[in-house]
Design a protein around this motif. Structure first.
Motif, PDB file in Angstrom:
ATOM      1  N   TYR A  32      17.529 -17.274 -20.861  1.00  0.00           N
ATOM      2  CA  TYR A  32      17.285 -16.573 -22.126  1.00  0.00           C
ATOM      3  C   TYR A  32      18.189 -15.360 -22.130  1.00  0.00           C
ATOM      4  CZ  TYR A  32      14.840 -13.713 -25.603  1.00  0.00           C
ATOM      5  OH  TYR A  32      14.535 -12.932 -26.681  1.00  0.00           O
ATOM      6  N   SER A  93      17.137 -13.356 -18.658  1.00  0.00           N
ATOM      7  CA  SER A  93      15.896 -13.541 -17.910  1.00  0.00           C
ATOM      8  C   SER A  93      15.603 -15.023 -17.750  1.00  0.00           C
ATOM      9  CB  SER A  93      14.728 -12.858 -18.616  1.00  0.00           C
ATOM     10  OG  SER A  93      14.246 -13.652 -19.671  1.00  0.00           O
ATOM     11  N   ALA A  95      13.161 -17.669 -18.584  1.00  0.00           N
ATOM     12  CA  ALA A  95      12.153 -17.669 -19.642  1.00  0.00           C
ATOM     13  C   ALA A  95      10.771 -18.004 -19.129  1.00  0.00           C
ATOM     14  CB  ALA A  95      12.565 -18.629 -20.751  1.00  0.00           C
ATOM     15  N   TYR A 102       8.890 -13.648 -13.572  1.00  0.00           N
ATOM     16  CA  TYR A 102       8.385 -13.996 -14.895  1.00  0.00           C
ATOM     17  C   TYR A 102       8.436 -12.792 -15.816  1.00  0.00           C
ATOM     18  CZ  TYR A 102       5.458 -16.903 -17.971  1.00  0.00           C
ATOM     19  OH  TYR A 102       4.968 -17.662 -18.987  1.00  0.00           O
TER      20      TYR A 102
ATOM     21  N   PRO B  97       4.304 -12.538 -21.061  1.00  0.00           N
ATOM     22  CA  PRO B  97       5.285 -12.127 -20.067  1.00  0.00           C
ATOM     23  C   PRO B  97       6.532 -12.986 -20.028  1.00  0.00           C
ATOM     24  CG  PRO B  97       3.519 -13.329 -19.021  1.00  0.00           C
ATOM     25  CD  PRO B  97       3.140 -13.204 -20.470  1.00  0.00           C
ATOM     26  N   GLY B  98       6.512 -14.134 -20.643  1.00  0.00           N
ATOM     27  CA  GLY B  98       7.649 -15.034 -20.527  1.00  0.00           C
ATOM     28  C   GLY B  98       8.704 -14.756 -21.566  1.00  0.00           C
ATOM     29  N   GLN B  99       9.785 -14.185 -21.168  1.00  0.00           N
ATOM     30  CA  GLN B  99      10.861 -13.878 -22.102  1.00  0.00           C
ATOM     31  C   GLN B  99      11.489 -15.153 -22.631  1.00  0.00           C
ATOM     32  OE1 GLN B  99      11.765 -10.652 -23.257  1.00  0.00           O
ATOM     33  NE2 GLN B  99       9.702 -10.698 -22.459  1.00  0.00           N
ATOM     34  N   ALA B 101      10.241 -17.222 -24.812  1.00  0.00           N
ATOM     35  CA  ALA B 101       9.277 -18.040 -25.529  1.00  0.00           C
ATOM     36  C   ALA B 101       9.055 -17.435 -26.914  1.00  0.00           C
ATOM     37  CB  ALA B 101       7.964 -18.103 -24.753  1.00  0.00           C
TER      38      ALA B 101
END
Lengths: 117, 117
Positions: A32, A93, A95, A102, B97-99, B101
């Motif tokens: 990402y 990052s 993803a 995370y 927390p998941g970049q 998404a």
């Protein structure tokens, strides 16, 4: 270890010109890639982002080009305006990696863009 | 209404003192972060919390202690301040927390300028 390298450090462009900022990454777990814009005295704000399943994403005057094999991505600002003068950060990052990475954004060093009228 | 607000905006203090920076987000997000921006504008994550649980703890001196009383607040306490702690500290939040998404854009506050003299 700097995992996301950004260049140039500073960039001066005339109004109406094209601004190009480049980033390269090392970690193949990154999937990402956002660009953030930061004005003086303000926090960074998301400008545009891309996932590696596409090679280009365009939003208005802003375009991200992505080269997965080269592990490079770039931001192009078309018809640059004085109001675009700001610091631009690329970032990356994983993803949905889970674990301790995370949600962790790794930023490039930033590019100070100045657009002259 | 400010989405991510942090106080104080400016803080000048002497070496050895203890200080806190407070952060609140009104976006209903589950994840909050502290980032540090040094004098060269380099941004680096320090901590992240998801629903009050610590999920990222970078290599930060244990003089820095985050506290999340609820998922809308993430405070940063710094003990025994050193000259090298001078920086801008950004609080941020995201839905999860998941970049990368959907909806997990990180929103930054305007920063707290800490100067240690």
């Amino acid at each position: 270890q700097q995992q996301v390298k950004q260049s140039p450090q500073s960039l001066i462009v005339q109004k109406g010109g094209i601004s190009i900022i480049n980033c390269a990454y090392e970690n193949t777990a990154f999937d990402y890639f956002p660009w953030y814009q930061q004005f003086p005295g303000k926090g960074p704000a998301l400008l545009i982002a891309i996932r590696p399943d596409v090679s280009e994403k365009k939003e208005g005057r802003f375009t991200i080009s992505f080269n997965k094999s080269a592990k490079q991505f770039s931001l192009h600002i078309m018809d640059s305006q004085p109001g675009d003068s700001a610091t631009y950060f690329c970032a990356a990052s994983p993803a949905n990696a889970g674990g301790t990475s995370y949600g962790k954004l790794t930023f490039g060093q930033g590019t100070i863009l100045t657009v002259h009228p | 209404d400010t989405a991510v607000s942090q106080t104080p905006k400016y803080l000048v203090t002497q070496m050895g003192n203890d200080k806190s920076i407070k952060c609140e987000q009104n976006l209903g997000h589950d994840t909050m972060y502290w980032y540090k921006q040094d004098s060269k504008k380099f941004l680096k994550i320090m901590f992240s919390y998801n629903n009050k649980e610590l999920i990222i703890n970078e290599t930060v001196p244990n003089r820095f202690s985050p506290k999340s009383p609820d998922k809308a607040h993430l405070n940063l306490h710094i003990n025994s301040l050193e000259l090298g702690d001078s920086a801008v500290y950004f609080c941020a939040s995201s839905q999860g927390p998941g970049q990368g998404a959907q909806g997990n854009t990180i929103y930054f506050g305007e920063g707290s300028w800490l100067t240690v003299v």
